[in-house]
Design a protein around this motif. Structure first.
Motif, PDB file in Angstrom:
ATOM      1  N   THR A 164      -8.238   2.144  -3.172  1.00 40.38           N
ATOM      2  CA  THR A 164      -7.207   1.106  -3.246  1.00 40.38           C
ATOM      3  C   THR A 164      -7.054   0.622  -4.689  1.00 40.38           C
ATOM      4  O   THR A 164      -5.931   0.412  -5.177  1.00 40.38           O
ATOM      5  N   ARG A 206      -5.430   2.669   6.668  1.00 36.39           N
ATOM      6  CA  ARG A 206      -5.014   1.673   5.676  1.00 36.39           C
ATOM      7  C   ARG A 206      -3.694   2.028   4.989  1.00 36.39           C
ATOM      8  O   ARG A 206      -3.261   1.314   4.082  1.00 36.39           O
ATOM      9  N   ASP A 218     -11.948   1.326  -0.179  1.00 35.96           N
ATOM     10  CA  ASP A 218     -11.816   0.151  -1.047  1.00 35.96           C
ATOM     11  C   ASP A 218     -11.622   0.574  -2.501  1.00 35.96           C
ATOM     12  O   ASP A 218     -10.780   0.009  -3.226  1.00 35.96           O
ATOM     13  N   LEU A 235      -3.271   4.591   3.097  1.00 37.45           N
ATOM     14  CA  LEU A 235      -3.568   5.236   1.814  1.00 37.45           C
ATOM     15  C   LEU A 235      -3.426   6.751   1.876  1.00 37.45           C
ATOM     16  O   LEU A 235      -3.558   7.429   0.859  1.00 37.45           O
ATOM     17  N   GLU A 237      -3.720   0.853  -6.943  1.00 38.34           N
ATOM     18  CA  GLU A 237      -3.124  -0.338  -7.556  1.00 38.34           C
ATOM     19  C   GLU A 237      -2.971  -0.193  -9.068  1.00 38.34           C
ATOM     20  O   GLU A 237      -2.119  -0.841  -9.677  1.00 38.34           O
ATOM     21  N   THR A 286       0.842  -1.197   0.000  1.00 39.29           N
ATOM     22  CA  THR A 286       0.000   0.000   0.000  1.00 39.29           C
ATOM     23  C   THR A 286       0.872   1.240   0.000  1.00 39.29           C
ATOM     24  O   THR A 286       1.861   1.326   0.717  1.00 39.29           O
TER      25      THR A 286
END
Length: 456
Positions: free
Chosen positions: A380, A415, A377, A417, A384, A2
């Protein structure tokens, strides 16, 4: 693994920027965009909340006619009136500590010598927190405002931009050597003239003697943003941009654009990670999924679809204002409309899409609605795909950003992020790349020391 995303607040010094009609809403304080306190208060919140950049879009001309004329835009506040964002930056800088400021400007607007001087001055005032979003202006009216009969052809605009930045790079990187500024009270020498140089630039459009009148600012060259998605635009970005603003319809589309642009950069001697990519997204946040869907429907009801059509028509080369919103999209005969018609069809299964659906699609294509967990979510997936940052599009100011800071960023930090909050000062380039000056792979750095032997 991450990675922490960067976050930019995407605004404009006007009442109606991207999601149109929301200035009429009681929460839409952008109606008061002339009030400097609106922007000071927003900048303080973004700075405290951990945003990296306050990114000002701008135009210097009207969008294409709607319903046969330009009056529609003024009547509805569609990016007119709009103010110069550069004038705001000094006020915002002295009220913030870490927040960067990106301003949008085109070669059309100002000779490079004066632009270089103003940007360097702002970089000094902000202690190195300035970025420039390089655009080429896509409105005919903008060119007529600056003495041209019509808009310059697309690829010629990028050739012009190449010439413009070449002058700027010479001024920012080459005109003053390191150590030129002495400020020595004892000797009475303020600057060592042997380390300050005229650039004697001559090219098709410009003749600039120099030297740069401003001593080197903390970043010398501002962080360089760019937003062109065409072949010429991506080629320009691969040579010049440090950050590219994209509006991809989904993570996989973003992945392709990012890969292709980075490959071009590698071919020009740069590293793939020399360019960061910021995806434009808007958000509707709810503490529950039901609340988020209710707020999403409320937002849809407040967006002015006709204004959305007026905005996007500029890129279609056709006045769609004469068409009722329920006109089937298949009856709109332009190449640009046809190129996105399939996406619109996919968003309206079981029926023929209309002009209204085109406007709704434009307002929702990059919108994420849901709980902070669902938004995390989704982000993410963008991360990615290679996205490095998010350009947060607002529905209302300051509400959109208050909600994002209070509800979404804490979940993103959990998370990994989003970066943890920090009061450590530094330049914007430090924040994004870990160094204050352009790395030596950038085209601008070839001018470092290049004028040391040039005679006055």
């Amino acid at each position: 693994m991450t990675k922490a995303l960067s976050f930019s607040a995407f605004v404009m010094n006007t009442a109606s920027h991207i999601l149109h009609g929301l200035w009429r809403d009681e929460e839409g304080h952008q109606i008061d965009f002339n009030d400097v306190n609106l922007w000071v208060d927003l900048a303080k919140k973004l700075d405290k909340g951990g945003f990296d950049v306050l990114f000002f879009a701008d135009v210097v001309g009207l969008y294409a006619d709607h319903k046969g004329g330009w009056e529609y835009h003024a009547e509805n506040g569609l990016q007119i009136p709009s103010n110069d964002p550069m004038v705001l930056i000094s006020a915002l800088a002295v009220n913030t500590k870490n927040l960067g400021f990106a301003i949008t400007a085109a070669p059309l607007q100002e000779p490079p010598f004066n632009f270089a001087r103003r940007i360097s001055t702002l970089d000094h005032i902000t202690k190195g927190r300035i970025a420039w979003n390089i655009v080429t202006s896509g409105q005919d009216n903008a060119y007529r405002n600056f003495g041209y009969e019509k808009m310059v052809a697309h690829d010629d605009r990028y050739a012009w931009a190449d010439e413009y930045v070449d002058v700027l790079y010479k001024l920012w990187e080459g005109s003053w050597d390191e150590g030129a500024l002495l400020k020595d009270r004892e000797s009475g020498v303020y600057a060592d003239p042997s380390k300050v140089h005229k650039i004697h630039h001559e090219s098709k459009r410009y003749k600039v003697e120099g030297p740069h009148l401003v001593s080197p600012s903390p970043q010398r060259t501002p962080v360089l943003f760019q937003a062109g998605s065409s072949t010429a635009g991506r080629d320009f970005a691969s040579r010049n941009a440090e950050a590219v603003f994209i509006i991809a319809p989904d993570p996989e589309s973003a992945r392709k654009v990012i890969h292709d642009t980075r490959q071009l950069a590698v071919e020009k001697g740069r590293n793939p990670d020399d360019i960061k990519f910021f995806q434009g997204l808007s958000f509707v946040v709810g503490e529950t999924e039901e609340e988020a869907q209710r707020k999403d429907a409320e937002l849809d009801s407040k967006i002015d679809l006709d204004m959305m059509v007026a905005h996007i028509s500029n890129s279609f080369g056709k006045d769609l204002g004469y068409l009722p919103l329920d006109t089937p999209l298949e009856e709109v005969q332009t190449e640009s409309v046809r190129s996105i018609a399939e996406w619109v069809r996919q968003s309206t299964p079981g029926r023929t899409p209309t002009v209204a659906d085109l406007a709704r699609f434009q307002s929702k294509i990059t919108r994420i609605s849901g709980t902070p967990e669902k938004i995390a979510d989704e982000l993410t997936k963008w991360s990615e795909a290679g996205v490095d940052g998010i350009n947060v599009i607002n529905a209302t100011i300051p509400g959109t950003y208050e909600e994002f800071i209070e509800l979404v960023l804490p979940e993103l930090r959990k998370r990994g992020l989003a970066r943890e909050l920090s009061d450590t000062p530094g330049t914007l380039r430090d924040r994004l790349f870990g160094e204050s000056r352009l790395n030596d792979r950038h085209a601008a750095t070839k001018y470092r020391g290049a004028f040391s032997s040039v005679k006055a």
